[in-house]
Design an enzyme around this catalytic site. Structure first.
Site, PDB file in Angstrom:
ATOM      1  N   GLU A   1       0.833  -1.221   0.000  1.00  0.00           N
ATOM      2  CA  GLU A   1       0.000   0.000   0.000  1.00  0.00           C
ATOM      3  C   GLU A   1       0.857   1.256   0.000  1.00  0.00           C
ATOM      4  OE1 GLU A   1      -3.673   0.149   2.090  1.00  0.00           O
ATOM      5  OE2 GLU A   1      -3.811  -2.033   2.220  1.00  0.00           O
ATOM      6  N   GLY A   2       1.940   1.184  -0.754  1.00  0.00           N
ATOM      7  CA  GLY A   2       2.855   2.320  -0.897  1.00  0.00           C
ATOM      8  C   GLY A   2       4.093   2.133  -0.052  1.00  0.00           C
TER       9      GLY A   2
END
Length: 380
Positions: free
Chosen positions: A363-364
């Site tokens: 998620e990044g």
């Protein structure tokens, strides 16, 4: 600033804590070793409302705020990050994305089952050539008469084989680059949809991670989320909130390791006294506790920003960046406090250390969070 939790928040936190200790802790080491998905435990989480916490009661959810969600995420993650990542994806990415940006027909069709855990969701963005660079989508969804034709591969998909519904990000208009990307809801069992081998992972080994292959999968046009070309914005807005959930997961992993290290320091003796009485250990615990409290404040700030309708891109990125680093730092030190015992499975901290690393990646990555943060602060 009011740092006090409401009675409802405390009740939710305590319920999650009890569930983690009573339902997740038994067998967690064995599930990790066998890479076994916690199927029964996830089913119970759905029955208790942990998989649709922020979904409106209108669609079968709990209608809770983000603060409630991160409190529960922390408690579940203290014990079993493989279970909490299922909770994170289902709540933050799938349910929230459909409720926020889907049409009424999509909400009525998918949310009730997702919110109660009757069905599980997956979020499909990453590809072999599109991880941090989400604009480089090679998966295509070409528009036909009454449907889209989906082709491509998605990698590292949580709930890859156990999900029932999948949100897939794909390129429809290559000439428009990121403005030509769309988001679609597809269902398991559709012709041409194949689930690849399970990934052999360092951590969160109980979570179900697969690659997915799409070969001329027909997607009805009514399964596109939002207007044509909205897919990239959908992915970015959804991930922005998802980062708060992963920050809470990282916080929980760190807090769980710290608690184990503190308890161990009170019973383990060296040089004639409990090791907590040695400054070398006491100072480690002091640093761990301070970093965890700082992470908790960042996570709660991001959650409050989201609940108050404020922009949470910056606060969410800061929370994930700092909490994930804290998770790595604290779990490594927790192993060190345990000494040789920290290196064996039965004391749990080695598993938490392995679980912590992914929070700096999915998620990044931490590097992406720094891009988000620097761009935000330099605009002012």
């Amino acid at each position: 600033m009011d740092f006090k939790l409401t009675e409802e928040h405390i009740m939710i936190r305590d319920a999650a804590r009890d569930f983690a200790k009573n339902e997740l802790l038994p067998g967690v080491i064995e599930r990790d070793e066998k890479q076994e998905f916690p199927k029964e435990q996830i089913k119970k989480m759905g029955e208790l409302g942990f998989l649709g916490m922020m979904v409106s009661p209108e669609y079968g959810g709990g209608g809770m705020d983000t603060v409630s969600y991160v409190l529960a995420m922390e408690e579940i993650s203290k014990i079993d990050a493989s279970a909490s990542v299922v909770m994170s994806v289902n709540n933050s990415l799938v349910c929230w994305g459909i409720e926020k940006f889907g049409n009424e027909e999509q909400k009525q069709k998918y949310l009730p089952k997702l919110a109660t855990g009757e069905s599980i969701g997956a979020f499909c963005l990453s590809e072999p050539e599109a991880g941090s660079d989400a604009t480089s989508q090679r998966t295509t969804a070409i528009e036909k008469d009454d449907h889209y034709l989906l082709n491509g591969t998605k990698n590292w998909i949580t709930n890859g084989s156990t999900a029932d519904y999948y949100i897939v990000i794909a390129q429809t208009h290559p000439e428009k680059k990121h403005k030509g990307i769309n988001a679609f809801i597809i269902e398991k069992g559709w012709k041409g949809f194949e689930i690849g081998p399970k990934e052999q992972k360092l951590g969160i080994r109980g979570s179900d991670t697969h690659s997915l292959n799409f070969n001329d999968v027909k997607i009805p046009k009514e399964n596109r989320i939002g207007e044509d070309g909205f897919g990239f914005k959908f992915a970015m807005k959804t991930l922005s909130g998802g980062r708060i959930g992963i920050a809470a997961q990282a916080l929980g992993i760190a807090a769980g390791a710290y608690q184990l290290a503190k308890e161990y320091s009170k019973v383990r003796k060296a040089f004639g006294t409990e090791i907590m009485n040695h400054q070398a250990i006491a100072f480690k615990l002091a640093d761990m506790h301070t970093s965890i409290e700082a992470s908790r404040h960042l996570v709660m700030k991001a959650a409050c920003d989201k609940d108050n309708g404020e922009n949470y891109d910056l606060s969410g990125a800061m929370a994930k960046l700092f909490a994930s680093k804290t998770a790595m730092d604290v779990t490594v030190e927790a192993v060190q406090v345990h000494g040789g015992n920290g290196y064996v499975k039965e004391y749990h901290v080695e598993r938490l250390m392995r679980d912590a690393k992914i929070t700096q990646i999915y998620e990044g990555t931490s590097e992406i969070q720094k891009i988000v943060i620097s761009r935000s602060i330099l605009r002012d």
